[in-house]
Write a protein that holds these residues in place. Sequence first.
Motif, mmCIF file in Angstrom:
data_model
loop_
_atom_site.group_PDB
_atom_site.id
_atom_site.type_symbol
_atom_site.label_atom_id
_atom_site.label_comp_id
_atom_site.label_asym_id
_atom_site.label_seq_id
_atom_site.Cartn_x
_atom_site.Cartn_y
_atom_site.Cartn_z
ATOM 1 N N UNK A 340 6.276 -3.375 5.654
ATOM 2 C CA UNK A 340 5.700 -2.074 6.006
ATOM 3 C C UNK A 340 4.757 -2.216 7.195
ATOM 4 N N UNK A 341 4.973 -1.390 8.210
ATOM 5 C CA UNK A 341 4.044 -1.322 9.331
ATOM 6 C C UNK A 341 2.869 -0.422 8.965
ATOM 7 N N UNK A 342 3.128 0.574 8.143
ATOM 8 C CA UNK A 342 2.118 1.513 7.657
ATOM 9 C C UNK A 342 2.491 1.897 6.240
ATOM 10 N N UNK A 343 1.610 2.547 5.512
ATOM 11 C CA UNK A 343 1.989 2.993 4.160
ATOM 12 C C UNK A 343 3.225 3.887 4.224
ATOM 13 N N UNK A 344 4.062 3.857 3.190
ATOM 14 C CA UNK A 344 5.280 4.693 3.214
ATOM 15 C C UNK A 344 4.955 6.151 3.492
#
Length: 948
Positions: A340-344
């Motif tokens: 994950x690059x950011x939260x889903x």
Amino acid sequence: MAAPNDGGYGQYPPQQYGEQQPQYPEQASQEYGNPSSPPPQPGAAYPAQDHGRKKKRAYAAGAFDVAAGGNAAVGGQLQGGGQFGAPQPLAPGYGGYPQQEAQPAAYGAPQPVPYGAPQPAAPALGGYQAPEPYYPAGGAPAPVGGVAGLTSGLSSMQLGPGAQQPQQLPPQGRPGPLNQLYPTDLLNQPFNVSELELPPPPIILPPSSSVTASPDANCGPKYVRSTLNAVPTTHSLLKKSKLPFALIIQPYAALHDLDDPVPVVQDQVISRCRRCRSYINPFVTFLDHGHRWRCNMCNLTNDVPQAFDWDAAAQKSVDRWQRHELNHAVVEFVAPQEYMVRPPQPLVYLFLFDVSYASVSTGLLATSARTILDSLSRIPNADRRTRLGFIAVDSSLHYFAVPKDSDESGETSMLVVSDLDEPFLPVPQELLVPLTECRSSIENFLTKLPEMFINNQNNGSCMGSALRAGHKLISPLGGKIVVLSASLPNVGYGKLEMREDKKLLGTSKESGLLQTASGFYKSFAVECSKNQVSIDMFLFSSQYQDVASLSNLPRYTGGQTWFYPGWNAGRAEDAIKFASEFSDYLSSEIGLEAVLRVRATTGLRMSTFYGNFFNRSSDLCAFPAFPRDQCYVVEVAIDENLSKNLVCMQTAVLHTTCNGERRIRVMTLALPTTTNLADVYASADQCAITTYFSHKAVERALSNGLDSARDLLQSKITELLQTFRKELAGGSMGGGLQFPSNLRGLPALFLGLIKHVGLRKSAQIPSDLRSAALCQLSTLPLPLLMQYIYPRLYSLHDMPDNAGIPDPETSQIVLPPPLNLSSERFVPYGLYLIDDGQTQFLWVGRDAVPQLLADVFGVADRTQLHVGKGTVPDLENDFNERVRAVVQKSRDYKSRGVGSIIVPHLYIVREDGEPSLKLWAQTLLVEDRADQGMSFQQWMGSLREKVS
């Protein structure tokens, strides 16, 4: 190792394609293509059954024309010496396709007292009396050359589970014989549409040191299909064959998870190769007492994760051989934090409503608002984070700030922005609202929305500016922009002009109408893709709408273009079709911020990608949203000589589910290698090859024009026939046209592509209609694409007794046998269904008997029949029920292993009725000569001349 057939194709009859049948026990142990296997037993396809139905009715007025009806002959084929499927001494038939016995009880077979003749209890209807029957008591006479075995020379290609068992390696270490090559003469043994429903040649893997022999250790055609099921070991051998090598990838088989059960690895233990990053799969090899594994792609040895044999939740060791990733070729991993690059991201839908006069007057605004209102409970929202936003568009932008339900005094406020050059967000909050917290407010807003613009006379549409504003609104989160438009964008950014000129249609300049008129749409789509914004277009204009330009938005953002020409909510059929499709669209469990990558054994390279996405790098396809009703094509190149007995290809789709979970869907396909050109041809999949060339033809049409696309298809089929003649038929064909039995449908499919509305040479096809068809050709999953190219034709007035009722074993409605698309199959008293998956035609012959019309349509006379868009009325009789069941079953995409929201329009066509409607239906008869296209006989004759 190879997967058994998934049954992805037609359901008629389910037992005929070599599945486990008690009457053929010997198939379980014989190889595919073993010439010594016996022919199937006659009559396996249509067992006589007593369904407790009423007595049969004689709808066939021309009873003197023995076996002239569509189903009167066995399989509905024409009779005569040397016809397709004529009994041959040593040819049981392709794939063990069972012989069909003569229909002893075709619906409508005349009884001693003909239906419609004076009865003791009732007068005759209209004085009609059918001629005395000339059939024997048992039914229609069996034709000499019916479709008993489907072809000579395809004899014992067995497609049962046993046929796909690994073969023993010969002493040299190379695989043994693969699929056997059965040359057939295309002129003397013509193609039969039933062959398109046969599974592809099986994948016959050599035994290897893979970890398991699970029956699911290979991808079935439901998820990944290859054009070649035996891979040439060298680039020169592939080049010599002239066959394409490509993957047809359909990552999902249904619109919803419940209908697409794929094993999920929940423990977040993901083992991947350190060098090529392939995921562990059933074809790897374990070494060093199970502590290490060798990658089947690049041969690197990797450590097995410590937690691979441990269940953290239960705090105990587990049997690794039960792990899904070692037993199934299609598996889904729950991704850990490093993926994950950011939260889903949450699921976000931003609706852009066209509220111009065209939209309001046709009922589009009211219908779309009502459908969203009725579908709020269907929109995925399990994590309670789904957000919705609404913008109305005419010559200005109308934003709507929807309050939370907890705000008792809150009312939805409309904020109008007329600055189209630099549209701004009037308020930073309350424009994208959580569905859970604002449900009541959203319902109130959607109820009042049509009333707000009911008197709007504005003809402007600043949809380009609205798209920029919508992108600015949702780009921090990402999500879907849903465009519902009934007019051409004519003000602001992306302004389009009315550029269609009927004088250009059918000329070389027509290709200019299929290309985008404004660079804004492609560049804006690429910008959207970078910010995880996907766009779907629902287009409804009865005037020119420039689908060619607007379709660029879905093409590069992983979306889709739906086109409803001449739509009007005043017609119930139009309103129901759109409402059904739009509701299913909103309920579909799409993926978000997805990327797709294909890895392969060393020596193979993914060279070209086709489909709706943005190619972010040489091998990475980006999807802001990942739909479930599309397929993708990847062309494979052979860069190095292959020395292994099998090669593997693995597709991985990293995505966020609608419910906020990051997952990786992994599909692994293994194929045997060969040094034999005959193996390559015998293992080629005609439907996958057609899918590949449909994408190539669309690409060529958009870049070089329609003439170039048609020339590509004709030259390619000619090249394949020439290659086969030169390399495998000894250069001599006599008066015939030799081709492998498993590719025998290829000329008919290519002719169907050339005559398809998207590619056909014609001056009568509007450019919007053509552009929409090209969008479908480049996105439809394989089973639906085959039907779109070569539609299904069913004869209903004489369908078998078991057609139109549930099969006692599968509970699925049985369809009549499909017929080849030729007017030669039609009789003037017949009732036929023509279905290309997008449109259905119910063809009523000019001599249809009154009782048939009364039973099916509830009218006494043909002149009372309502033609055009319509439905089959629900009447209280057995035959009407069966006809409706066949029409509905023909729309059953789920049973074919594909997700689709399409609900085809049904058109009632009278043979002596509306000429334009009749002509439209006849354009689907691929094998007839129509417009500027040649008939199938002329097509085969021209190929024969070119090849020789």
